[in-house]
Design a protein around this motif. Structure first.
Motif, PDB file in Angstrom:
ATOM      1  N   ALA A  71      40.066  41.199  39.786  1.00 30.15           N
ATOM      2  CA  ALA A  71      39.968  40.469  41.059  1.00 30.15           C
ATOM      3  C   ALA A  71      38.538  40.504  41.588  1.00 30.15           C
ATOM      4  N   GLN A 114      35.974  37.417  42.130  1.00 28.30           N
ATOM      5  CA  GLN A 114      35.409  37.224  43.467  1.00 28.30           C
ATOM      6  C   GLN A 114      33.882  37.175  43.444  1.00 28.30           C
ATOM      7  N   TYR A 115      33.255  38.114  42.723  1.00 23.53           N
ATOM      8  CA  TYR A 115      31.794  38.201  42.719  1.00 23.53           C
ATOM      9  C   TYR A 115      31.158  37.538  41.503  1.00 23.53           C
ATOM     10  N   THR A 140      33.965  44.859  50.275  1.00 22.94           N
ATOM     11  CA  THR A 140      35.201  44.391  49.645  1.00 22.94           C
ATOM     12  C   THR A 140      36.421  44.810  50.461  1.00 22.94           C
ATOM     13  N   THR A 178      36.640  41.790  52.640  1.00 21.43           N
ATOM     14  CA  THR A 178      36.699  40.479  51.987  1.00 21.43           C
ATOM     15  C   THR A 178      37.877  40.348  51.026  1.00 21.43           C
ATOM     16  N   ASN A 179      38.364  41.481  50.510  1.00 17.83           N
ATOM     17  CA  ASN A 179      39.518  41.455  49.606  1.00 17.83           C
ATOM     18  C   ASN A 179      40.300  42.762  49.749  1.00 17.83           C
ATOM     19  N   VAL A 197      42.020  35.779  45.408  1.00 14.39           N
ATOM     20  CA  VAL A 197      40.652  35.309  45.117  1.00 14.39           C
ATOM     21  C   VAL A 197      40.672  34.006  44.338  1.00 14.39           C
ATOM     22  N   SER A 198      41.760  33.755  43.610  1.00 18.24           N
ATOM     23  CA  SER A 198      41.847  32.503  42.858  1.00 18.24           C
ATOM     24  C   SER A 198      42.068  31.308  43.763  1.00 18.24           C
ATOM     25  N   THR A 250      41.109  31.192  47.028  1.00 17.71           N
ATOM     26  CA  THR A 250      40.109  31.073  48.096  1.00 17.71           C
ATOM     27  C   THR A 250      38.773  30.625  47.553  1.00 17.71           C
TER      28      THR A 250
END
Length: 305
Positions: A154, A158-159, A179, A182-183, A302-303, A305
């Motif tokens: 993930a 994301q990064y 993180t 953000t996640n 994350v997929s 967004t």
């Protein structure tokens, strides 16, 4: 200006020494805290150092085979390898280690390396309790590595990188860039996995205090036990630095590193003093339910967004 190989090695040794001393001190402090929670006084914080010095000064004459004595060496190599490819302090010439030469996948490999080496070493001892400890340890390791691996995936999505340094740099600029904010799903899955990695209660099924009167503290004596005690401090600190970098913005100075890793470790301590130990099957079922579902949700998050 690029460092010479000699300078890089010298800095790595200095960094490794500092984090080992910190890790051993942290372990001694945690034992003291747990003792106070139990209503006991507990040993002094520096008792860990005295034990290690005492064990390194002893010799062992009993032999169980080459692989048995290679177990502690593999274990220590796993701790050293885990730490040396992590940037302990962002932008520091001394504490950046060899992070430029490795990535998150390499660090995850070293986390496995030490545990698998100890499993092979314990298996050659011939003691009937050794297979019990090995089966418990590898079963729980497999279970908690699933949510941790998905949490790492993930973060990579994301990064858009597996570089720990780049992940830390992406979290700079304020606490809201961590993180953790953000996640939070990936952080939750990672912290659940951390409980299993550090083997505090309720996930101390491998050591099984007051249940199995055998294991590394009794089978590995003298210098081998000192090596395992040294690695316990180093490996604990290395994992805390890794989690700090992945989820809590990393550190830009040593004081920030100490504060963040201390409070991260207190999560393990708080859970450990509050919950009794799981059985092996309970531990495995736990990691394959809530943490695994949270990790899957983190990847979906994350997929989308």
């Amino acid at each position: 200006m690029e460092q010479s190989l000699f300078t890089a090695i010298a800095y790595a040794i200095l960094s490794l020494s500092a984090i080992t001393v910190y890790g051993i001190t942290l372990n001694g402090l945690v034992i003291k805290i747990v003792a106070r929670v139990h209503g006991r006084h507990g040993p002094p914080v520096w008792q860990r150092f005295l034990d290690i010095i005492k064990n390194y000064g002893r010799r062992r004459s009993v032999a169980h085979g080459v692989m048995f004595f290679m177990g502690p060496i593999f274990r220590l190599a796993g701790g050293i390898g885990t730490y040396l490819f992590i940037p302990a302090i962002l932008g520091s010439a001394i504490f950046s280690n060899f992070s430029f030469s490795g990535d998150l996948l390499l660090v995850m490999y070293f986390i496995f390396f030490g545990q698998l080496g100890m499993a092979l070493g314990a298996g050659e001892s011939g003691h009937p309790y050794s297979p019990i400890g090995v089966s418990r340890g590898l079963s729980q390791m497999t279970a908690f590595e699933l949510p941790f691996a998905l949490s790492v995936i993930a973060l990579a999505v994301q990064y858009d990188t597996f570089s720990i340094t780049e992940i830390v740099m992406a979290q700079q600029g304020g606490i809201l860039n961590w993180t953790l904010f953000t996640n939070p799903l990936a952080v939750g899955a990672g912290l659940f996995a951390m409980l299993g990695m550090n083997m505090h209660s309720p996930f101390d099924i491998v050591i099984a205090p007051q249940e199995i009167p055998i294991g590394p503290p009794t089978e590995f004596h003298s210098q081998y036990l000192g090596m395992l005690q040294t690695n316990r401090g180093l490996f604990t600190a290395a994992k805390l630095v890794l989690f700090m970098n992945l989820y809590f913005g990393g550190a830009t100075n040593f004081l920030e590193l100490i504060i963040k890793t201390f409070f991260i470790y207190m999560i393990n301590v708080a859970v450990g003093v509050a919950f009794p130990r799981f059985k092996t099957e309970q531990s495995i079922r736990f990691f394959l339910k809530v943490p695994l579902l949270i990790a899957i949700a983190a990847i979906l998050f994350v997929s989308l967004t």
